[in-house]
Design an enzyme around this catalytic site. Structure first.
Site, short mmCIF file in Angstrom:
data_model
loop_
_atom_site.label_atom_id
_atom_site.label_comp_id
_atom_site.label_asym_id
_atom_site.label_seq_id
_atom_site.Cartn_x
_atom_site.Cartn_y
_atom_site.Cartn_z
N LYS A 1 0.12 14.60 1.10
CA LYS A 1 -1.29 14.80 0.48
C LYS A 1 -1.45 16.43 0.29
O LYS A 1 -2.47 16.42 -0.44
CB LYS A 1 -2.12 14.30 1.53
CG LYS A 1 -2.07 12.69 1.64
CD LYS A 1 -3.27 12.21 2.95
CE LYS A 1 -2.98 10.78 3.04
NZ LYS A 1 -3.51 9.82 2.20
N LYS B 1 -8.91 13.42 4.90
CA LYS B 1 -7.92 12.48 4.84
C LYS B 1 -6.89 12.58 5.99
O LYS B 1 -7.14 13.79 6.52
CB LYS B 1 -7.15 12.33 3.32
CG LYS B 1 -6.59 13.64 2.98
CD LYS B 1 -6.06 13.49 1.48
CE LYS B 1 -7.18 13.60 0.37
NZ LYS B 1 -7.01 12.58 -0.65
N ARG B 2 -6.02 11.72 6.10
CA ARG B 2 -5.28 11.95 7.11
C ARG B 2 -4.11 12.99 6.59
O ARG B 2 -4.16 13.27 5.55
CB ARG B 2 -4.40 10.59 7.01
CG ARG B 2 -4.81 9.36 8.01
CD ARG B 2 -5.38 9.79 9.47
NE ARG B 2 -4.25 9.84 10.21
CZ ARG B 2 -3.75 8.81 10.95
NH1 ARG B 2 -4.28 7.73 11.36
NH2 ARG B 2 -2.73 9.22 11.88
N THR C 1 -8.84 6.19 -1.67
CA THR C 1 -10.05 5.51 -2.06
C THR C 1 -11.21 6.71 -1.60
O THR C 1 -12.20 6.37 -2.39
CB THR C 1 -10.24 4.14 -1.12
OG1 THR C 1 -9.84 4.73 0.47
CG2 THR C 1 -9.72 3.15 -1.53
N HIS D 1 0.81 -1.37 -0.02
CA HIS D 1 -0.18 0.04 -0.06
C HIS D 1 0.88 1.28 -0.08
O HIS D 1 0.25 2.46 0.50
CB HIS D 1 -1.03 -0.03 1.31
CG HIS D 1 -1.97 -1.03 1.12
ND1 HIS D 1 -3.19 -1.04 0.79
CD2 HIS D 1 -1.82 -2.51 1.75
CE1 HIS D 1 -3.96 -2.06 0.87
NE2 HIS D 1 -3.12 -2.97 1.43
N LYS E 1 -14.88 7.41 -3.54
CA LYS E 1 -16.19 7.91 -2.83
C LYS E 1 -16.99 9.12 -3.00
O LYS E 1 -18.04 9.18 -3.18
CB LYS E 1 -16.07 7.88 -1.22
CG LYS E 1 -15.48 6.34 -0.71
CD LYS E 1 -14.83 6.60 0.73
CE LYS E 1 -14.15 5.12 1.08
NZ LYS E 1 -13.41 5.26 2.17
C1 26Q Z 1 3.42 0.02 10.27
C2 26Q Z 1 4.06 -0.37 11.09
C3 26Q Z 1 4.16 0.14 12.39
C4 26Q Z 1 3.14 1.01 12.79
C5 26Q Z 1 2.26 1.49 11.81
C6 26Q Z 1 2.34 1.08 10.69
C7 26Q Z 1 1.50 1.43 9.48
C8 26Q Z 1 0.02 1.40 9.86
C9 26Q Z 1 -0.93 1.98 9.03
C10 26Q Z 1 1.88 1.63 8.34
C11 26Q Z 1 0.81 2.18 7.36
C12 26Q Z 1 -0.59 2.22 7.55
C13 26Q Z 1 -1.66 2.47 6.77
C14 26Q Z 1 -1.27 2.85 5.54
C15 26Q Z 1 -2.32 3.31 4.44
O1 26Q Z 1 -3.62 3.46 4.82
N1 26Q Z 1 -2.21 3.24 3.16
C16 26Q Z 1 -3.21 3.56 2.37
O2 26Q Z 1 -3.81 2.62 1.80
C17 26Q Z 1 -4.75 2.86 0.70
C18 26Q Z 1 -5.46 1.33 0.54
O3 26Q Z 1 -4.72 0.80 -0.26
C19 26Q Z 1 -4.47 3.71 -0.22
O4 26Q Z 1 -5.81 3.96 -0.83
C20 26Q Z 1 -3.73 4.80 0.11
O5 26Q Z 1 -3.08 5.56 -1.20
C21 26Q Z 1 -2.74 4.40 0.96
O6 26Q Z 1 -1.93 5.57 1.33
#
Ligand code: 26Q
Length: 817
Positions: free
Chosen positions: A558, A552-553, A660, A362, A664
Site C-alpha cells: 500500500k 488503511k491497513r 473500497t 480478494h 468512500k
Molecule cells: C486468512 C487466513 C488466516 C488468517 C487470516 C487470513 C486473512 C484475513 C483477512 C486473509 C485476508 C484477509 C483480508 C483481506 C482483505 O481485506 N482484502 C481486501 O478486500 C477488499 C474487499 O474486496 C479489497 O478492496 C482490498 O483491495 C483487499 O486488499
C-alpha cells in the site's frame, strides 16, 4: 371498509419514557446522575425493541415466500457502530434527537458512547457489512453468517512512537444489538477418525467416529434496510463447550481435564486473527473456519428441509457466497452431509455443490493465497481430507482428459499440491463453485490472465467480475450530514437508494453559489475532525490547510512509505524556501499493522518520527503538519473521510485487488491521488481523467520492470531529492538517538530490489503532488472537481454491486414491495 392502519413500529411518542424504563429495568441503574453511557444503552434497547418488531413482521410477510436465499459466509464482518445506522435507516433521527434533548443529551454524544463492533481486519470485512446493508435495502433475501468473536481486532495505541496492541473486549459492557438464541444450539465435531461401514443394503459408507464436539450458539444482529420496512439479519456463531462431553469426563473423575476441554472448545470464538493475509498452519484458525461452516450449513439445511423440497432443488433455493477462501471447507462439508448423512450418490451431490457455491477472490498476492498442510487438515477434519482427496482425484481425471499426458498441468492445478502436500483452498473453491469473481475489473483480469489462467481455460465463463461498492447510507448520509443536507436540498432525497441520481449535481459544479456551499460543508467537516484530533492527541491542526489523508491497513504494497517520502521531500523544499508557493498541508496517516508484521510496524515508527520532527520545526510548522491517527477503525473513518480533501490510493499497480476506501473518499468529495490499481481505474473513468491525479507505473509496466531486473540504486543516484530523503531516513535524522532504526526499511529498498517499486514511482508521485498543489491554489477549480467526483460516484454504490451478484451469480430476484 377502510384498510387497517399499518402498525407504527417507530412509536416515537413513548421513546423518552421507554429509554428511562430501560435504564431502570434492564440496566438496573439510577436515572441520576444522568450518565451518558446508561442513556445510550437505554436508547439502544428502545431502538432494539422497535427493530425486533419490524423484523418479525418482515420475516412473517416476505420470508414465507419460497424465494431463493443467499447466504453470505464470511469470517469477518466490520459493522462499526450500530445506533446511528439503525436510526437513520429507520427514519427516526428527528424523534431520537428530540428524545435525547428532552433527557438533557445530544444524540451525537450518546452515539459516541458505543464501542465499534470490530469483527474484521479491513476491506473484506467492511465489504461484507456494506453488502448486508444493501441486501436489506434492495430486498434481496439474504443472510450474513459469521463468528461472534469475544475479542475483535485489537485496539492500537501509540507508545513512544510505536504501535502497541490492546485486547478489544467489545462486549464487556454488554451489547444491546446481539440477540442470543440460546435455544438453537448445534453440535460441531472435530478430530476423531473416519470410519467405514456397510449399511443394511450392503453399501460401503463412512461416518465420523470418536469426534470431540463443540456447541455453536447462534447470535443474531438485525440489519434494517433503508426506509426501515425490510429487516434482515446476520447470524454470528459463538462457541460453547458441549456439556455432554465435559460431563462424561467429569463422571470419570477428571474435573480438570473436563475444564481443559471446555476451555479448548470455547477458545474457538475467542478472538479474531489480526492478520489480513494468511498465517500459515494455525490449527485454531482452521477450527474457526470449520466451526462457522458446519454450524451455518446445519442451519441452512434445517431451513431447507422445513420448507419442503428435496435436495435436487437445493440449488434453486440456496446460494452460498464464499467471502474469500476462508469458508471454503464448506465445499467438503456439504459433500459430507449429502453423501454420508443424506446418502446421495457422489455425482448427484457434487452437481448440487457446484450449483450452490460461488467464490469471491480478494487478493492476488501469491503469499496471501491460503493453503493448509494436508496432515493438519486430516487430523482436525479426517473425513473432510478424504473427501477433498476424492474431489481432487476426479478433478484431475477431468484435467487429464482435456490435456492428456500433461502431468505438469495436473500438478499445477491439483487441489492437494503433490510437492508440498498442502491443500490449496483457492483451487478447492474454484472447482467447487459455479462462479468465481474478482472485485474490480483489473483484478478480475489479472485473476483470469495471470493467477488462474489454466482454470479459466478449463472452465470458460466461470470467472467474472463484480466491482466492489460501498453503502451510501453509512458513508455519505450518516457520516456526512453537512454534505447530505446540501445534496438533498438540491436534488431531493432519492439518491440515498439510487446513487446514480448524484449525476444531477454535475451542472451545479458551474454554479459559484453551490460551490461556496460545498466548500462550507467540507470546512464544517474539517473543523469537526480538528476537534477530534485535538481531543484524542492534544494536537491542534488547522482547518484552513489541505487535508491529505491515507488511512488503511499498514502494508508494504500500500506504500505508506511512498507517502512519507513525499512528506520528507516537501519538508526539505520548505526548509530551503519558506516562501515556496504551495498550499499549507496537513498530512494524516492512520492504520493498524498486523502484530507480527515487522516492516509495517517500523513504518508506523517512521511516520511518528517524521511527524515529531516536522511538527517541532518552527520554520515549517505553519505550512506542513503530520499526524498519525491512532486506532483507525470504522467509527474513526466516519469522521476522517468526510473531512478529507486529498485521498491517497498509491499501491503498487496490480497489487490492491480493489480498495473500497478510495470509493468512500471520492463519494465525499475528496480528490484522489493514486496509481492505476484496483478500482482506482474505474474511479478515474467515472470521474474523468481531469478530476483525479493519476501517476506511476501501470500493472503491466510493474511486471515488465521487475522482469527486466529493476535497479533502485541507479534510480536513486539520478534523483537528488530522492537520495536526500532516503539518506535522512537511513542516517537517523528523524531519530537521532537511534540512528539505525530505519536501516531495515532502507535495506529492503536498496539491497533487496525494492519489490514494491517505491523508488520507481517516486518522481511521478511528486509531479502528481505538484499538480495537486497547483489546483488547490485555485479554490473554485478544486471545488468544481470535488463536486464532479461526488456526482460521478453512483456506480460505486454497494446497491449496484449486490444487484449484480443477485443477477449474474445468485440467480435471485429482489422481493417486491
Ligand atoms: C486468512 C487466513 C488466516 C488468517 C487470516 C487470513 C486473512 C484475513 C483477512 C486473509 C485476508 C484477509 C483480508 C483481506 C482483505 O481485506 N482484502 C481486501 O478486500 C477488499 C474487499 O474486496 C479489497 O478492496 C482490498 O483491495 C483487499 O486488499
Amino acid at each position: 371498509m377502510a384498510k387497517p392502519a399499518a402498525p407504527d413500529f417507530h412509536q416515537l411518542e413513548s421513546l423518552g419514557e421507554d429509554i428511562k424504563r430501560y435504564v431502570l429495568s434492564i440496566l438496573g441503574n439510577d436515572l441520576y446522575p444522568p450518565d451518558p453511557f446508561r442513556y445510550y444503552s437505554g436508547l439502544a434497547y428502545a431502538i432494539r425493541e422497535r427493530l425486533i418488531r419490524m423484523w418479525l413482521a418482515t420475516q412473517a410477510s416476505y420470508y414465507d415466500s419460497m424465494s431463493k436465499r443467499v447466504y453470505y459466509l464470511s469470517m469477518e464482518f466490520l459493522p462499526g457502530r450500530f445506533l446511528m445506522n439503525y436510526i437513520t435507516n429507520m427514519g427516526m433521527e428527528d424523534g431520537c434527537r428530540q428524545a435525547a434533548a428532552d433527557l438533557g443529551f445530544s444524540l451525537d454524544d450518546l452515539a459516541e458512547e458505543e464501542r465499534d463492533a470490530g469483527l474484521g481486519n479491513g476491506g473484506l470485512g467492511r465489504l461484507a457489512s456494506c453488502y448486508m446493508d444493501s441486501m436489506a435495502t434492495q430486498r434481496i433475501p439474504g443472510y450474513g453468517y459469521g463468528i461472534l468473536y469475544d475479542y475483535g481486532l485489537f485496539h492500537q495505541r501509540i507508545v513512544n512512537g510505536w504501535q502497541e496492541e490492546e485486547a478489544d473486549n467489545w462486549r464487556r459492557h454488554g451489547s444491546p444489538w446481539v440477540i442470543d438464541r440460546v435455544e438453537h444450539l448445534y453440535e460441531v465435531k472435530f478430530y476423531g477418525r473416519s470410519e467405514a461401514y456397510t449399511d443394511p443394503q450392503g453399501v460401503l459408507r463412512y461416518r465420523w467416529a470418536e469426534a470431540d464436539t463443540v456447541m455453536a450458539m447462534p447470535c443474531d444482529i438485525l440489519i434494517p434496510g433503508h426506509g426501515g420496512k425490510h429487516v434482515t439479519n446476520m447470524r454470528l456463531w459463538a462457541a460453547a463447550s458441549s456439556t455432554g462431553f465435559s460431563l462424561r469426563d467429569f463422571n470419570q473423575g477428571d474435573f480438570l481435564g473436563a475444564m481443559q476441554s471446555k476451555i479448548h472448545s470455547e477458545n474457538i470464538s475467542k478472538v479474531l486473527y489480526p492478520n489480513d493475509e494468511p498465517i500459515q498452519g494455525k490449527e485454531l484458525r482452521l477450527r474457526q473456519q470449520y466451526f462457522l461452516v458446519a454450524a451455518t450449513l446445519r442451519d441452512i439445511i434445517r431451513r431447507h428441509k422445513k420448507s419442503g423440497p428435496g435436495f435436487d432443488e437445493f440449488p434453486d433455493q440456496v446460494a452460498i457466497q464464499l467471502n474469500d477462501t476462508h469458508p471454503t471447507i464448506a465445499v467438503a462439508e456439504l459433500m459430507r452431509i449429502l453423501v454420508d448423512e443424506e446418502f446421495l450418490g457422489w455425482d448427484e451431490a457434487w452437481a448440487i455443490c457446484r450449483r450452490t457455491f460461488a467464490y469471491t477472490n480478494h487478493t492476488v498476492l501469491p503469499e496471501a493465497l491460503e493453503t493448509w498442510p494436508a496432515d493438519l487438515l486430516g487430523r482436525v477434519l479426517p473425513r473432510h481430507l478424504e473427501i477433498i482427496a476424492e474431489i481432487d482425484r476426479r478433478f484431475l481425471l477431468e484435467v487429464a482428459a482435456a490435456h492428456p499426458g500433461d502431468q505438469g498441468r495436473q500438478n499445477r492445478l491439483a487441489i492437494i499440491d503433490p510437492a508440498s502436500r498442502r491443500v490449496r483452498m483457492a483451487h478447492l473453491a474454484i472447482v467447487g463453485s459455479h462462479k468465481v469473481n474478482g472485485v474490480a475489473r483489473l483484478h478480475s483480469d489479472i485473476l483470469r490472465e495471470k493467477v488462474f489462467p489454466e482454470f479459466d481455460a478449463l472452465y470458460p465463463g466461470k470467472f467474472t467480475n463484480v466491482t466492489n461498492g460501498i453503502t451510501p447510507r453509512r458513508w455519505l448520509l450518516q457520516a456526512n450530514p453537512a454534505l447530505s443536507r446540501l445534496i438533498t436540498a438540491r436534488i431531493g432525497p432519492d439518491w440515498t437508494t439510487d446513487l446514480d441520481r448524484l449525476a444531477e449535481l454535475l451542472p451545479l459544479a458551474e454554479d459559484p453559489d453551490f460551490r461556496k456551499d460545498w466548500r462550507a460543508a467540507k470546512r464544517e467537516n474539517k473543523k469537526r475532525l480538528a476537534r477530534y484530533v485535538l481531543r484524542k492527541s492534544g494536537m491542534g491542526i488547522n482547518p484552513d490547510t489541505l487535508f491529505d489523508v491515507q488511512v488503511k491497513r499498514m502494508h508494504e504494497y500500500k506504500r505508506q512509505f511512498l507517502n512519507v517520502l513525499h512528506v520528507v521531500t516537501l519538508y526539505n523544499r520548505l526548509r530551503r524556501d519558506p516562501h515556496l508557493a504551495v498550499p499549507p498541508r496537513t498530512v494524516l496517516i492512520g492504520g493498524k499493522a498486523a502484530p507480527g508484521y515487522f516492516m509495517a510496524k517500523r513504518i508506523i515508527r517512521l511516520i511518528t518520527a517524521v511527524a515529531e520532527t516536522v511538527n517541532a520545526d518552527d520554520a515549517v510548522r505553519s505550512r506542513l503538519r503530520v499526524v498519525f491517527l491512532p486506532n483507525y477503525c470504522v467509527s474513526q473513518a466516519e469522521k476522517v473521510i468526510p473531512a478529507a480533501e486529498l485521498s491517497q490510493q498509491i499501491s503498487t499497480a496490480g497489487m490492491e485487488a480493489s480498495g473500497t476506501g478510495n470509493m468512500k473518499f471520492a463519494l465525499n468529495g475528496a480528490l484522489t491521488i493514486g496509481t492505476l490499481d484496483g478500482a482506482n481505474i474505474e474511479i478515474m473513468e467515472a470521474v474523468g481523467r481531469e478530476n483525479i491525479f493519476i501517476f506511476g507505473l501501470t500493472a503491466k509496466e510493474v511486471e515488465a520492470t521487475r522482469a527486466a531486473g529493476y535497479d533502485p540504486g541507479r534510480r536513486v543516484a539520478a534523483d537528488a531529492e530522492l537520495a536526500e530523503a532516503l539518506d535522512m531516513i537511513g542516517r537517523g535524522y528523524f531519530t537521532p538517538s537511534e540512528p539505525d532504526l530505519f536501516a531495515p526499511i532502507l535495506d529492503n529498498l536498496l539491497r533487496h530490489g525494492d519489490y514494491y517499486l517505491v523508488t520507481a514511482d517516486y518522481r511521478a508521485c511528486l509531479e502528481a503532488q505538484d499538480a495537486v498543489n497547483a489546483l488547490y491554489l485555485d479554490p473554485e477549480a478544486w471545488t468544481a472537481a470535488s463536486i464532479r467526483n461526488t456526482a460521478n460516484m453512483g456506480f460505486f454504490s454497494s446497491d449496484r454491486a449486490v444487484l449484480e451478484y443477485a443477477k449474474n451469480i445468485w440467480n435471485i430476484e429482489p422481493l417486491g414491495e
